[in-house]
Design an enzyme around this catalytic site. Sequence first.
Site, PDB file in Angstrom:
ATOM      1  N   CYS A  19      58.929  19.177   8.681  1.00  0.00           N
ATOM      2  CA  CYS A  19      58.779  18.172   7.633  1.00  0.00           C
ATOM      3  C   CYS A  19      57.839  18.630   6.543  1.00  0.00           C
ATOM      4  O   CYS A  19      57.039  19.537   6.721  1.00  0.00           O
ATOM      5  CB  CYS A  19      58.222  16.882   8.223  1.00  0.00           C
ATOM      6  SG  CYS A  19      59.164  16.284   9.621  1.00  0.00           S
ATOM      7  N   GLY A  45      62.387  20.473   4.789  1.00  0.00           N
ATOM      8  CA  GLY A  45      63.216  19.456   5.414  1.00  0.00           C
ATOM      9  C   GLY A  45      64.326  19.037   4.486  1.00  0.00           C
ATOM     10  O   GLY A  45      64.068  18.629   3.368  1.00  0.00           O
ATOM     11  N   ASN A 120      53.839  15.212   9.439  1.00  0.00           N
ATOM     12  CA  ASN A 120      54.383  16.551   9.655  1.00  0.00           C
ATOM     13  C   ASN A 120      53.742  17.098  10.926  1.00  0.00           C
ATOM     14  O   ASN A 120      52.511  17.156  11.011  1.00  0.00           O
ATOM     15  CB  ASN A 120      54.073  17.452   8.451  1.00  0.00           C
ATOM     16  CG  ASN A 120      54.478  18.911   8.671  1.00  0.00           C
ATOM     17  OD1 ASN A 120      53.885  19.812   8.095  1.00  0.00           O
ATOM     18  ND2 ASN A 120      55.464  19.159   9.501  1.00  0.00           N
ATOM     19  N   GLY A 121      54.578  17.492  11.867  1.00  0.00           N
ATOM     20  CA  GLY A 121      54.056  18.009  13.129  1.00  0.00           C
ATOM     21  C   GLY A 121      54.836  17.407  14.278  1.00  0.00           C
ATOM     22  O   GLY A 121      55.901  16.817  14.073  1.00  0.00           O
TER      23      GLY A 121
END
Length: 490
Positions: A19, A45, A120-121
């Site tokens: 992302c 993404g 994000n992650g």
Amino acid sequence: MNFTHPFLDPDGDKLREECGIFGVIGTSDAAAMTALGLHALQHRGQEAVGIVSLDGQEFYSHRGIGHVAQVFSSNQIFDGLPGSVASGHVRYSTTGGSGLRNIQPLFADLAAGGFSIAHNGNISNAMHLKKELVSKGSIFQSTSDTEVIIHLIATSRFPKLLDRFVDALRMVEGAYSLICMTPKRMVACRDPLGIRPLVMGRIGDAVIFASETVALDVVGAEFVREVEPGEIVEVRTDGRITSHRPFGDPAPRPCIFEHVYFSRPDSLMGGRSVYDVRKKIGVELAKEAPAEADLVIPVPDSGVPAAIGYAQQSGIPFELGIIRSHYVGRTFIQPSDGARHADVKRKHNANRAIIEGKRIVLIDDSIVRGTTSMKIVQMMRDAGAAEVHMRIASPPTGHSCFYGVDTPERSKLLAAQMDVPDMAEFIKADSLAFVSIDGLYRAVGESGRNAACPTHCDACFSGEYPTSLTDHAERDGDSGQLSLPVGKVA
Ligand code: AMP
């Protein structure tokens, strides 16, 4: 992120998401600026995109499946996203189980007011936490691991929202860079190891957070600094900025694969130009794995900077022996092997006039399943190459990522199945070599990998995961460890 990942999904071949996130506070065109920033992060993404804006007390949102330019295709859409605060999210593909309800930023009405979150992650104990939360009555709206954070905040006993946020994050393990919005502030934060990137910038009075510096460049903002690992930065609508460090001071472990492949080469990461690091990897590769050849040819675009470095170091001329069509998305995200094979051909074509009769060194950033390398080696032979020597600008990818980089389940990783000589045979190259893990660390400015205390997360290469992997361990007890030959020439 999504729960349908390879170790939790019975089909096993579901890809996880990667992302990009962007947020801005303090400008009248916040949503439009966010769309522009997300456009610069599109490589992180391509499946779906969403933006949430905030106008005083009210939150507004627009989201959809597709690229930023498709989902935000008219000015009228921005009329519906008023306010001086906005954040957005681009998401990579999952092959199933996605849908509008999973598109971020997620939004919830908490007791303390509205709250949005872009992540994000990947949270490596999300399933575990979700089971606990559901057993206590939480009702989940999505299959996203990010929603766990919202429920942990909602059920925290602390009165203040920021304390609830910290309380929630203390229970979470894995990788998270977050941009959150409440009616009076934007809160950006990085997990204690700083596995995924997050930077801070400024344009006029506005403060920006983004996954990569390229997004700051594109909106015309200046880069201020990285959000530090474990730091929570709070920006109020009146412009006050406060930094919190509730997680102590663990040694950071930013993802080294961001340098290898994932980030745009025109970004700065950890104070270094990604482009420059990639070129240096090529230099290391040329020193470690020289080849007798006439031309150095990159697999575009991912192999280009490393190929420039390899050519400069070896003195072998660099040529564009493969031309890439820019009208095809990344090959990696195709759902089936069949589609992936067809896509490699649509994406890359041999420049026969350059290749015919030549001994070539082919440079790519990584081998995952081996599909791309196998096809491209064959394409070079079909175009008349006399010899094809494959050189890879990362060590063998032998382990899945649990922290938000899209890798298939371990059984589908070529390097988890074979040693380097067998891989060379599989992709039908005359020789194959990977840069060593020490060479990779040298390219990021160190003297080698400090085995006792590595400075990056390199789990995809080393199998050493810097956090617990509760969900994975609860599912099948596999620690993910495997020792692999690294950097040998076959
Ligand atoms: P494969 O064909 O499965 O070996 O994939 C290798 C290719 O995919 C390389 O050329 C990389 O540029 C690209 N790649 C490597 N890792 C990723 C990733 N996590 N997401 C998307 N593409 C990737």
